[in-house]
Design a protein around this motif. Structure first.
Motif, mmCIF file in Angstrom:
data_model
loop_
_atom_site.group_PDB
_atom_site.id
_atom_site.type_symbol
_atom_site.label_atom_id
_atom_site.label_comp_id
_atom_site.label_asym_id
_atom_site.label_seq_id
_atom_site.Cartn_x
_atom_site.Cartn_y
_atom_site.Cartn_z
ATOM 1 N N SER A 7 -8.570 -109.647 -64.549
ATOM 2 C CA SER A 7 -8.440 -111.102 -64.638
ATOM 3 C C SER A 7 -9.835 -111.710 -64.689
ATOM 4 O O SER A 7 -10.837 -110.995 -64.687
ATOM 5 N N ASP A 8 -9.896 -113.027 -64.693
ATOM 6 C CA ASP A 8 -11.183 -113.724 -64.693
ATOM 7 C C ASP A 8 -11.962 -113.483 -63.401
ATOM 8 O O ASP A 8 -13.172 -113.706 -63.349
ATOM 9 N N HIS A 9 -11.279 -113.032 -62.352
ATOM 10 C CA HIS A 9 -11.911 -112.884 -61.041
ATOM 11 C C HIS A 9 -12.263 -111.446 -60.692
ATOM 12 O O HIS A 9 -12.815 -111.199 -59.621
ATOM 13 N N GLY A 10 -11.947 -110.491 -61.564
ATOM 14 C CA GLY A 10 -12.222 -109.092 -61.285
ATOM 15 C C GLY A 10 -11.064 -108.223 -61.726
ATOM 16 O O GLY A 10 -10.418 -108.499 -62.740
ATOM 17 N N LEU A 65 -7.764 -107.347 -54.917
ATOM 18 C CA LEU A 65 -8.676 -107.828 -55.947
ATOM 19 C C LEU A 65 -10.088 -107.337 -55.633
ATOM 20 O O LEU A 65 -10.581 -107.521 -54.521
ATOM 21 N N ALA A 123 -14.170 -107.405 -57.075
ATOM 22 C CA ALA A 123 -15.058 -108.199 -57.924
ATOM 23 C C ALA A 123 -16.493 -107.714 -57.776
ATOM 24 O O ALA A 123 -16.853 -107.064 -56.779
ATOM 25 N N GLN A 147 -18.840 -107.310 -54.402
ATOM 26 C CA GLN A 147 -18.000 -107.051 -53.234
ATOM 27 C C GLN A 147 -18.446 -105.773 -52.527
ATOM 28 O O GLN A 147 -18.728 -104.773 -53.167
#
Length: 160
Positions: free
Chosen positions: A123-126, A133, A135, A138
């Motif tokens: 997704s756009d976040h990772g 999730l 990223a 992290q």
């Protein structure tokens, strides 16, 4: 249309027909949630995750093996398989006698850049792997076989 025994056209009980329609509708709904175009299964992609460990003892780095499972200890998620790693000088931050923070390299320690390949939903976040999730930037504690490293995620990319 419905006879005195409650059968539709004298052949099918109307209550049974309603139950069959409800069961079929539920099966279609569940199938679309699990396997439809918006499902996690349909959107799973192969990913390459690059991780960086600033400092680990030489004896730990020496035990890394290609093909080891990369397992996130905190979230209990298998991230994928270790495919490659490179060793470098360890990176430690210390305060010198003037109070300035400087980077040093410690004897008997290495930095390690690790490459893991697995599957996840990007997704756009990772990337989401096992409902977690991940990223860039992290921190995580990850096992590679019987080696545990404290590292940061440096890059996530989709691969073919």
């Amino acid at each position: 249309m419905i006879d005195e025994k409650g059968r539709l056209f004298g052949k099918v009980n109307i209550v049974d027909l309603i139950i069959v329609i409800i069961v079929l509708a539920a099966a279609v709904f569940i199938g679309m949630r699990l396997f439809g175009p918006e499902s996690e299964i349909a959107n799973t992609q192969n990913v390459r995750i690059t991780m960086f460990c600033e400092e680990t003892p030489d004896f730990v780095a020496d035990q890394l093996e290609a093909g080891s499972e990369a397992w996130d200890a905190e979230n209990q998620v298998t991230l994928g398989t270790l495919v490659d790693w490179t060793l470098g000088d360890s990176k430690s931050a210390v305060t010198d006698e003037t109070g300035k923070v400087v980077e040093i390299s410690r004897s008997g320690y290495n930095s390690v850049r690790l490459t893991v390949e697995g599957e996840g939903v990007v997704s756009d976040h990772g990337v989401t792997i096992g409902n977690t999730l991940y990223a860039n930037g992290q921190s995580a504690s990850v096992y590679f076989g019987d080696c545990k490293l404290f590292l940061d995620i440096a890059d996530i990319e989709v691969i073919d």
